[in-house]
Design a protein around this motif. Structure first.
Motif, PDB file in Angstrom:
ATOM      1  N   ILE A 299       0.586  -1.212   0.247  1.00 19.07           N
ATOM      2  CA  ILE A 299       0.526   0.187  -0.220  1.00 19.07           C
ATOM      3  C   ILE A 299       0.701   1.781  -0.058  1.00 19.07           C
ATOM      4  CG2 ILE A 299      -2.259  -1.414   0.701  1.00 19.07           C
ATOM      5  CD1 ILE A 299      -1.056  -0.095   4.113  1.00 19.07           C
ATOM      6  N   THR A 300       2.096   1.062   0.520  1.00 19.63           N
ATOM      7  CA  THR A 300       2.902   2.256   0.295  1.00 19.63           C
ATOM      8  C   THR A 300       3.890   2.760  -0.644  1.00 19.63           C
ATOM      9  OG1 THR A 300       4.564   1.595   1.741  1.00 19.63           O
ATOM     10  CG2 THR A 300       2.897   2.451   2.797  1.00 19.63           C
ATOM     11  N   ASN A 301       4.058   0.891  -1.416  1.00 20.64           N
ATOM     12  CA  ASN A 301       5.292   0.935  -2.234  1.00 20.64           C
ATOM     13  C   ASN A 301       7.195   1.393  -1.729  1.00 20.64           C
ATOM     14  OD1 ASN A 301       6.387   0.380  -4.814  1.00 20.64           O
ATOM     15  ND2 ASN A 301       6.996   2.718  -5.441  1.00 20.64           N
ATOM     16  N   ALA A 302       6.660   1.101  -0.060  1.00 18.97           N
ATOM     17  CA  ALA A 302       8.178   1.091   0.930  1.00 18.97           C
ATOM     18  C   ALA A 302       9.409   0.351   0.357  1.00 18.97           C
ATOM     19  CB  ALA A 302       7.857   1.023   1.626  1.00 18.97           C
ATOM     20  N   ASP A 303      10.395   1.120  -0.254  1.00 22.74           N
ATOM     21  CA  ASP A 303      11.868   0.430  -0.241  1.00 22.74           C
ATOM     22  C   ASP A 303      11.759  -0.084   0.874  1.00 22.74           C
ATOM     23  OD1 ASP A 303      12.010   1.434  -2.772  1.00 22.74           O
ATOM     24  OD2 ASP A 303      12.739   3.142  -1.098  1.00 22.74           O
ATOM     25  N   VAL A 304      11.689   0.012   2.148  1.00 22.81           N
ATOM     26  CA  VAL A 304      12.104  -0.735   3.515  1.00 22.81           C
ATOM     27  C   VAL A 304      10.389  -0.783   4.363  1.00 22.81           C
ATOM     28  CG1 VAL A 304      13.454  -1.437   5.130  1.00 22.81           C
ATOM     29  CG2 VAL A 304      14.219  -0.763   2.940  1.00 22.81           C
ATOM     30  N   VAL A 305      10.378  -1.705   5.076  1.00 27.33           N
ATOM     31  CA  VAL A 305       9.025  -1.805   6.331  1.00 27.33           C
ATOM     32  C   VAL A 305       9.332  -2.500   7.512  1.00 27.33           C
ATOM     33  CG1 VAL A 305       7.070  -2.235   6.673  1.00 27.33           C
ATOM     34  CG2 VAL A 305       7.265  -1.909   4.191  1.00 27.33           C
ATOM     35  N   GLY A 306       9.685  -2.060   8.759  1.00 28.95           N
ATOM     36  CA  GLY A 306       9.973  -2.364   9.635  1.00 28.95           C
ATOM     37  C   GLY A 306       8.864  -2.643  10.586  1.00 28.95           C
ATOM     38  N   GLY A 307       8.627  -4.067  11.416  1.00 31.01           N
ATOM     39  CA  GLY A 307       7.939  -4.116  12.304  1.00 31.01           C
ATOM     40  C   GLY A 307       8.352  -3.905  13.853  1.00 31.01           C
ATOM     41  N   PRO A 308       7.822  -4.359  14.841  1.00 32.22           N
ATOM     42  CA  PRO A 308       8.358  -3.784  16.272  1.00 32.22           C
ATOM     43  C   PRO A 308       8.891  -5.005  16.933  1.00 32.22           C
ATOM     44  CG  PRO A 308       5.202  -4.103  16.591  1.00 32.22           C
ATOM     45  CD  PRO A 308       6.152  -3.747  14.523  1.00 32.22           C
ATOM     46  N   THR A 309       9.915  -5.470  17.556  1.00 34.76           N
ATOM     47  CA  THR A 309      10.188  -6.349  18.273  1.00 34.76           C
ATOM     48  C   THR A 309       9.734  -6.607  19.651  1.00 34.76           C
ATOM     49  OG1 THR A 309      11.534  -6.828  17.058  1.00 34.76           O
ATOM     50  CG2 THR A 309      12.113  -8.326  18.791  1.00 34.76           C
ATOM     51  N   LEU A 310       9.129  -7.104  20.449  1.00 39.63           N
ATOM     52  CA  LEU A 310       8.293  -7.048  22.009  1.00 39.63           C
ATOM     53  C   LEU A 310       8.864  -7.943  22.429  1.00 39.63           C
ATOM     54  CD1 LEU A 310       5.053  -6.344  20.834  1.00 39.63           C
ATOM     55  CD2 LEU A 310       6.284  -4.326  21.165  1.00 39.63           C
ATOM     56  N   SER A 311       9.552  -7.345  24.090  1.00 40.50           N
ATOM     57  CA  SER A 311      10.079  -8.347  24.493  1.00 40.50           C
ATOM     58  C   SER A 311       9.044  -9.709  25.093  1.00 40.50           C
ATOM     59  CB  SER A 311      11.045  -7.514  25.579  1.00 40.50           C
ATOM     60  OG  SER A 311      12.126  -6.822  24.601  1.00 40.50           O
ATOM     61  N   GLU A 312      10.113 -10.312  25.878  1.00 40.02           N
ATOM     62  CA  GLU A 312       9.194 -11.013  27.216  1.00 40.02           C
ATOM     63  C   GLU A 312       9.973 -11.919  28.198  1.00 40.02           C
ATOM     64  OE1 GLU A 312       7.881 -14.695  24.859  1.00 40.02           O
ATOM     65  OE2 GLU A 312       5.964 -13.689  23.916  1.00 40.02           O
ATOM     66  N   PHE A 313       9.580 -11.197  28.961  1.00 38.76           N
ATOM     67  CA  PHE A 313      10.247 -11.201  30.034  1.00 38.76           C
ATOM     68  C   PHE A 313      10.017 -12.612  31.310  1.00 38.76           C
ATOM     69  CE2 PHE A 313       9.867  -6.831  29.081  1.00 38.76           C
ATOM     70  CZ  PHE A 313      11.206  -5.845  28.944  1.00 38.76           C
ATOM     71  N   PRO A 314      10.732 -13.083  31.861  1.00 42.51           N
ATOM     72  CA  PRO A 314      10.558 -14.102  33.063  1.00 42.51           C
ATOM     73  C   PRO A 314       9.006 -13.831  33.986  1.00 42.51           C
ATOM     74  CG  PRO A 314      13.294 -13.918  32.816  1.00 42.51           C
ATOM     75  CD  PRO A 314      12.700 -12.777  31.981  1.00 42.51           C
ATOM     76  N   ASP A 315       8.700 -14.152  34.977  1.00 42.55           N
ATOM     77  CA  ASP A 315       7.546 -14.478  35.620  1.00 42.55           C
ATOM     78  C   ASP A 315       8.553 -13.317  36.904  1.00 42.55           C
ATOM     79  OD1 ASP A 315       5.953 -15.109  34.708  1.00 42.55           O
ATOM     80  OD2 ASP A 315       6.030 -16.900  35.434  1.00 42.55           O
ATOM     81  N   GLY A 316       8.177 -12.380  38.003  1.00 48.54           N
ATOM     82  CA  GLY A 316       8.921 -11.687  38.377  1.00 48.54           C
ATOM     83  C   GLY A 316       8.884 -10.525  38.151  1.00 48.54           C
ATOM     84  N   ILE A 317       9.429  -9.712  37.113  1.00 45.89           N
ATOM     85  CA  ILE A 317      10.005  -8.478  36.867  1.00 45.89           C
ATOM     86  C   ILE A 317       8.665  -7.654  37.223  1.00 45.89           C
ATOM     87  CG2 ILE A 317      11.354  -7.030  34.646  1.00 45.89           C
ATOM     88  CD1 ILE A 317      12.428  -9.964  35.816  1.00 45.89           C
ATOM     89  N   ASP A 318      10.028  -6.433  37.686  1.00 45.41           N
ATOM     90  CA  ASP A 318       9.175  -5.061  37.847  1.00 45.41           C
ATOM     91  C   ASP A 318       8.976  -4.146  36.361  1.00 45.41           C
ATOM     92  OD1 ASP A 318      11.465  -3.567  37.731  1.00 45.41           O
ATOM     93  OD2 ASP A 318      12.042  -3.960  39.108  1.00 45.41           O
TER      94      ASP A 318
END
Length: 303
Positions: A112-131
């Motif tokens: 839809i944009t004819n972009a040369d490059v497209v990026g997306g988010p990298t979301l972190s997954e943490f162990p239990d108990g992290i504030d």
């Protein structure tokens, strides 16, 4: 669709196996090919590729790049992918797991944009108990936090799609060897593309997840990461934005950062809630200052 997914790996055989298995669940991924470049001469990652089940739905091209460093590994991945004559190259890291619609969303925004490059988010997954403070640390993950389809300047190479013809224009060196052991090769890559006039857009729904291991939750790891990122950013600009005036401006910004870091450090003596901010600013200043002094920091390959 004619897309090659490029993956560089280093001593994470189980992470690579998880990633390769997750790709089988992608929507609209028929016909993709996969290039895996193992940057460890022992070849643990390449061996994983040899043990994939016979009914694995994609062709996997496994290579070992014995020259140490992320830049040689990425360059080998690009060269191997281009030899397959794709229309697009997509990139993932070996500690990531894409969402089901990761590739289809990258391609949708590209269309839809004819972009040369497209990026997306990298979301972190943490162990239990992290504030929450740790979870919200911007040095984990990579998310620009902008609207779907918005024009942007990409910086991180863990989740993006690029036209093959665009990356060909950077031959013979795609990821600069000066950043092989420090990181920053991706920032240099995207900065060079921007200087060439390449268009970049954001696919907010092309999400990949990365698991954060316990060793990345230590103060020593975070200190090293902040210093290293700040150092490599300055070095990228020194290489791609030369000239006395620009060097002076960068130096003045670093002096200002050091002044602010010192002031917040003093304030943190009375206000403990400022201590985290103070140390982050100090580490960032140290990284930038060392770059101005022509000292290149290095990172552990597991970063």
């Amino acid at each position: 669709m004619n897309t090659v997914v490029c993956i560089c790996t280093y001593r994470r055989p189980e992470g690579l196996r998880t990633l390769l298995n997750s790709l089988t669940s992608l929507t609209d991924a028929a016909g993709i090919q996969i290039v895996v470049v193992d940057n460890d001469a022992a070849g643990e990652g390449a061996a994983v590729c040899q043990t994939l089940p016979s009914d694995y739905p994609f062709t996997v091209h496994a290579k070992v790049e014995p020259q140490a460093g992320i830049s040689p590994a990425r360059n080998e991945a690009v060269n191997t992918a281009l030899s397959l004559q794709p229309e697009f190259l997509a990139f993932l890291d070996d500690d990531e797991r894409p969402s089901l619609n990761w590739l289809s969303e990258l391609l949708r925004i590209q269309k839809i944009t004819n972009a040369d490059v497209v990026g997306g988010p990298t979301l972190s997954e943490f162990p239990d108990g992290i504030d929450e403070e740790q979870k919200n640390n911007p040095y984990f993950g990579a998310d620009l936090g902008i609207a779907d389809g918005a024009a942007c300047q990409l910086q991180a190479a863990g989740n993006f799609l690029i036209k093959a013809d665009v990356v060909k224009s950077m031959a013979p060196t795609f990821f600069h060897p000066a950043f092989a052991h420090s990181g920053g090769e991706d920032l240099a890559f995207f900065t060079q593309l921007a200087q060439q006039g390449a268009s970049m857009h954001w696919a907010a729904n092309a999400v990949v997840h990365e698991a954060v291991p316990a060793n990345r939750l230590t103060d020593s790891w975070m200190k090293s990461r902040v210093i290293n990122i700040a150092n490599s950013r300055v070095r990228v600009m020194q290489m791609l934005q030369p000239g006395l005036l620009k060097a002076v401006v960068r130096a003045l910004k670093t002096v200002a950062l050091g002044t602010v870091a010192s002031l917040i450090t003093v304030v943190a003596v009375l206000l403990p809630g400022k201590r985290e901010q103070a140390r982050m600013l100090r580490w960032k200043f140290w990284g930038k200052l060392s770059a101005h002094l022509r000292i290149a920091t290095t990172r552990g390959e597991g970063h």
